[in-house]
Design a protein around this motif. Structure first.
Motif, PDB file in Angstrom:
ATOM      1  N   SER A  96       0.984  -1.772   0.196  1.00  0.00           N
ATOM      2  CA  SER A  96      -0.169   0.375  -0.096  1.00  0.00           C
ATOM      3  C   SER A  96       0.640   1.119   0.200  1.00  0.00           C
ATOM      4  O   SER A  96       1.762   0.806   0.458  1.00  0.00           O
ATOM      5  N   VAL A 100      -2.532   3.985  -3.422  1.00  0.00           N
ATOM      6  CA  VAL A 100      -2.954   2.564  -4.026  1.00  0.00           C
ATOM      7  C   VAL A 100      -2.900   1.206  -3.636  1.00  0.00           C
ATOM      8  O   VAL A 100      -1.790   1.478  -2.010  1.00  0.00           O
ATOM      9  N   THR A 102      -2.495  -3.524  -3.457  1.00  0.00           N
ATOM     10  CA  THR A 102      -3.022  -4.305  -3.931  1.00  0.00           C
ATOM     11  C   THR A 102      -2.178  -5.605  -2.738  1.00  0.00           C
ATOM     12  O   THR A 102      -1.877  -6.004  -1.823  1.00  0.00           O
TER      13      THR A 102
END
Length: 122
Positions: A96, A100, A102
């Protein structure tokens, strides 16, 4: 995008297992991220990153636009392993930062048999 991999060599109880986590920045601007990887069950942390509450963490990892960054950590497989253990599973990778986030897919490393001998006729 975030992935986990190991060297692909046979492992067993009491052996070290080194994971490499690679994070790719698919955007058009540089990113600064925090990578958080769990210490798998049936292992103990050895080195790499910073260990906090069962997770290995790297902070302020700079990744250029279109580039990637890789970090590594090593764990030691328990000895003896609980009966029926056939693999070590690293699951729970998160990345992170820069607006953003993932996650990575689970990564399994099979446990090699203590002895593996084959016989063939000449």
């Amino acid at each position: 995008m975030a992935t986990t991999a190991d060297a692909g060599t046979p492992v067993g109880p009491g052996k070290d297992l080194t994971y490499t986590v690679t994070v790719k920045n698919e955007g058009n601007a540089p990113a600064t991220v925090t990578i958080n990887a769990p210490v798998p069950a049936n292992t103990t942390y050895k080195d790499g990153g910073t260990l906090t509450d069962g997770h290995v963490t790297w902070t302020d990892v700079a990744i250029p636009a279109g580039g990637s960054a890789a970090v590594s950590y090593t764990v030691t497989i328990a000895s003896p392993l609980p009966a029926g253990t056939t693999e070590i599973v690293s699951d729970g990778l998160t990345v992170s930062g820069s607006g953003v986030s993932t996650t990575g897919s689970p990564y399994s490393t099979p446990i090699a048999p203590e002895y593996a001998v084959t016989v063939s006729t000449a």
